[in-house]
Scaffold this active site. Structure first.
Site, short mmCIF file in Angstrom:
data_model
loop_
_atom_site.label_atom_id
_atom_site.label_comp_id
_atom_site.label_asym_id
_atom_site.label_seq_id
_atom_site.Cartn_x
_atom_site.Cartn_y
_atom_site.Cartn_z
N PHE A 155 0.82 -1.21 0.00
CA PHE A 155 0.00 0.00 0.00
C PHE A 155 0.85 1.27 0.00
CE2 PHE A 155 -2.75 -3.30 1.76
CZ PHE A 155 -3.91 -3.10 1.02
N GLY A 259 -9.00 18.39 -9.31
CA GLY A 259 -7.80 18.58 -10.11
C GLY A 259 -7.96 18.04 -11.52
N GLY A 263 -3.38 9.88 -12.18
CA GLY A 263 -2.59 9.04 -13.09
C GLY A 263 -1.84 8.03 -12.27
N CYS A 266 -0.95 2.84 -10.62
CA CYS A 266 -1.88 2.00 -9.86
C CYS A 266 -3.35 2.30 -10.11
CB CYS A 266 -1.56 2.10 -8.37
SG CYS A 266 0.04 1.40 -7.96
N1 LIG Z 1 4.34 1.71 -7.83
C1 LIG Z 1 3.54 1.77 -6.78
O1 LIG Z 1 3.36 2.83 -6.17
C2 LIG Z 1 2.85 0.53 -6.28
C3 LIG Z 1 2.23 0.55 -5.02
C4 LIG Z 1 1.60 -0.59 -4.55
C5 LIG Z 1 1.54 -1.73 -5.35
N2 LIG Z 1 2.11 -1.71 -6.60
C6 LIG Z 1 2.05 -2.94 -7.38
O2 LIG Z 1 3.29 -3.63 -7.23
C7 LIG Z 1 3.69 -4.27 -8.45
C8 LIG Z 1 5.02 -3.72 -8.90
O3 LIG Z 1 4.88 -2.34 -9.16
P1 LIG Z 1 6.13 -1.41 -9.50
O4 LIG Z 1 5.60 -0.04 -9.69
O5 LIG Z 1 7.22 -1.66 -8.51
O6 LIG Z 1 6.56 -2.03 -10.91
P2 LIG Z 1 7.81 -1.65 -11.82
O7 LIG Z 1 7.35 -1.86 -13.21
O8 LIG Z 1 8.36 -0.32 -11.41
O9 LIG Z 1 8.91 -2.74 -11.43
C9 LIG Z 1 8.84 -4.09 -11.72
C10 LIG Z 1 10.26 -4.61 -11.87
O10 LIG Z 1 10.23 -6.02 -11.95
C11 LIG Z 1 11.20 -6.43 -12.90
N3 LIG Z 1 10.86 -7.80 -13.35
C12 LIG Z 1 9.82 -8.21 -14.10
N4 LIG Z 1 9.86 -9.55 -14.27
C13 LIG Z 1 10.93 -10.00 -13.57
C14 LIG Z 1 11.48 -11.28 -13.34
N5 LIG Z 1 10.95 -12.38 -13.88
N6 LIG Z 1 12.60 -11.36 -12.59
C15 LIG Z 1 13.15 -10.25 -12.06
N7 LIG Z 1 12.68 -9.02 -12.24
C16 LIG Z 1 11.57 -8.88 -12.99
C17 LIG Z 1 11.11 -5.38 -13.98
O11 LIG Z 1 12.26 -5.34 -14.80
C18 LIG Z 1 10.94 -4.11 -13.15
O12 LIG Z 1 12.18 -3.52 -12.81
C19 LIG Z 1 2.54 -3.99 -9.43
O13 LIG Z 1 1.63 -5.04 -9.39
C20 LIG Z 1 1.90 -2.73 -8.87
O14 LIG Z 1 0.53 -2.62 -9.22
C21 LIG Z 1 2.78 -0.62 -7.06
#
Ligand SMILES: NC(=O)c1ccc[n+]([C@@H]2O[C@H](COP(=O)([O-])OP(=O)(O)OC[C@H]3O[C@@H](n4cnc5c(N)ncnc54)[C@H](O)[C@@H]3O)[C@@H](O)[C@H]2O)c1
Length: 453
Positions: A155, A259, A263, A266
């Site tokens: 989260f 606003g 975007g 998520c």
């Molecule tokens: N970004 C946020 O604020 C946030 C917050 C909460 C939950 N999430 C969720 O968490 C998950 C990840 O989000 P994120 O923003 O960190 O994604 P991201 O795209 O920034 O990072 C994912 C990383 O995983 C790597 N990857 C993919 N497949 C791989 C594998 N087989 N082995 C090793 N590395 C691998 C990619 O190269 C990338 O660097 C998503 O499901 C997202 O919805 C994101």
């Protein structure tokens, strides 16, 4: 504990660094070689306050290391976290390709008992799919290794991710196995010393909770944005209404700022995925459909307002943009409202002068031709962006844009017109200084003699 974190994105990096800080031995697996090389050199590939220093410290102490090889990561791990991306597919569903590929690889690699924890945002039932895939792999290899798969949705908020991880509002653990649950509770103990904020539930409920949280927050934003549009027609300032309702504790002050749309990586994709899940279950989602439609409309409002202001003649106009990342504190441009505005302005023949404290490189990579031709000028200097501008548009409310030197801007701009996409400025301050002020859901304030080109 010995941990493996798979995926070094926003979630994976923060998870790995924070667990390492608490004394765990963490191996983070990243398959993108460029990103991996930077991480191994101690460079943080994303803009996230505090993360760079934390990564450097944990690398130096030996608590954290990075590898491309999943087998190295899981060789000794007690717990393996999956933190890979789950982007939208064309039909709106979550693309589980990365998550399931990790599950398949674990089925091929695990040789000792391991608790697999999914942190990626995934539809209900994914934990079961992951477990099934791992077991198929183990079976094919004739191995009887005990593997439990739990759901632990993340989260954190970009821009305050370290703080959110270190001091979480809650930790959701979806797990059917009491031993695995106890292990995870122990792992999270240092993060919840003052309050018991660990919520135990089934994996399916945990998976659904993440979507429910994001869908609810997106709903609040689209709700206030819809009311803002009505305020504009009734000569009411939505900012006064926001204060009027936010003081009610049942409503609360968060996420009711009108606003130019939400975007990020998520909200848009998670609302889409939840709608897709509902469609597959033959369940109508009138509210979620409206949330999504309102947000798409909201992202076009600034352009529509500019067109109206210029009397339909946008070609050749110079527009300054402040803030490009989808929110302050990050360089993340995924589904950012700024991109919708930039594309509309460029298509209409305007010249765009844009700035952002962290996201300039990402924007330059997205629009190389516009940058090369000079139609899109990117600069680190907000005042430089306002020079010769026919209008200045605030898109992302970074702190450094909150109290600008208005007289200086007045002197730099061709026309002193401000479009405030986040309602952070006081129209009562700007209009006496000679600015024409447009907010979102606020009466237009001030005067500026503008002639159509
Ligand atoms: N970004 C946020 O604020 C946030 C917050 C909460 C939950 N999430 C969720 O968490 C998950 C990840 O989000 P994120 O923003 O960190 O994604 P991201 O795209 O920034 O990072 C994912 C990383 O995983 C790597 N990857 C993919 N497949 C791989 C594998 N087989 N082995 C090793 N590395 C691998 C990619 O190269 C990338 O660097 C998503 O499901 C997202 O919805 C994101």
């Amino acid at each position: 504990m010995r941990l493996c974190v798979i995926g070094a994105g926003y979630v994976g990096l923060v998870t790995a660094a924070c667990f390492a800080e608490m004394g765990n031995q963490v191996v983070c697996v990243e398959r993108d070689r460029q990103r991996l090389a930077r991480l191994q050199r101690g460079e943080c590939p994303i803009h996230e306050p505090g993360l760079d220093a934390l990564l450097k410290a944990q690398l130096a102490s030996g608590q954290l290391s990075f590898t491309e090889a999943l087998e190295n990561g899981v060789a000794q791990a007690d717990v393996a976290f999956i933190a890979v991306g789950t982007p939208s597919q064309e039909d709106g569903s979550a693309d589980l390709g990365h998550v399931l590929a990790v599950a398949d690889a674990l089925g091929q690699l695990l040789v000792r008992p391991c608790l697999v924890v999914n942190k990626s945002t995934v539809p209900v039932g994914t934990c079961e799919q992951v477990a099934w895939r791992i077991l198929q792999g183990l079976k094919a290899r004739g191995l009887k290794v005990s593997v439990t798969v739990a759901s632990n949705p993340e989260f954190l908020k970009e821009g305050s991710a370290i703080d959110d991880f270190m001091r979480p509002d809650r930790i959701v653990l979806g797990c059917d196995d009491p031993h695995a649950t106890a292990l995870l509770q122990r792992l999270y103990t240092p993060f919840v010393r003052n309050h018991d904020r660990v919520l135990l539930m089934t994996p399916r409920a945990a998976e659904f909770s993440k979507y429910a949280a994001n869908a609810f927050l997106a709903t609040k934003i689209s709700f206030i944005n819809e009311l803002a549009g009505l305020c504009a027609r009734l000569d009411v300032d939505i900012e006064q209404v926001r204060r009027g309702i936010g003081s009610d504790t049942r409503i609360g002050t968060h996420f009711i700022y009108a606003g130019c749309g939400y975007g990020g990586s998520c909200f848009p994709k998670d609302v889409r995925a939840l709608i897709h899940t509902a469609r597959a279950a033959d369940y109508p989602t009138a509210i979620l459909d409206a949330v999504q439609a309102r947000n798409a409309l909201q992202k076009t409002l600034l352009f529509q307002a500019l067109v109206q202001h210029f009397g339909g003649f946008v070609q050749g106009r110079v527009v300054g943009l402040w803030g490009l990342a989808f929110k302050p504190g990050t360089d993340d441009l995924r589904e950012a409202p700024s991109l919708v505005l930039i594309e509309a302005l460029l298509a209409a023949g305007a010249r765009v002068q844009a700035t952002d404290p962290a996201a300039l490189e990402g924007v330059a990579q997205r629009y190389p031709e516009a940058v090369a031709s000079g139609r899109l000028r990117l600069s680190g200097n907000p005042y430089g962006c306002a020079e010769g501008a026919d209008a200045l548009v605030l898109v992302t409310e970074w702190k450094q844009y909150r109290q600008p030197d208005w007289p200086r801007l007045r002197g730099l701009m061709r026309m002193p017109v401000v479009f405030d996409g986040r309602n952070i400025y006081d129209p009562g301050e700007l209009s006496p200084l000679g600015f024409l002020y447009h907010g979102i859901g606020r009466p237009v304030a001030g005067h500026c003699k503008v002639t159509a080109a």
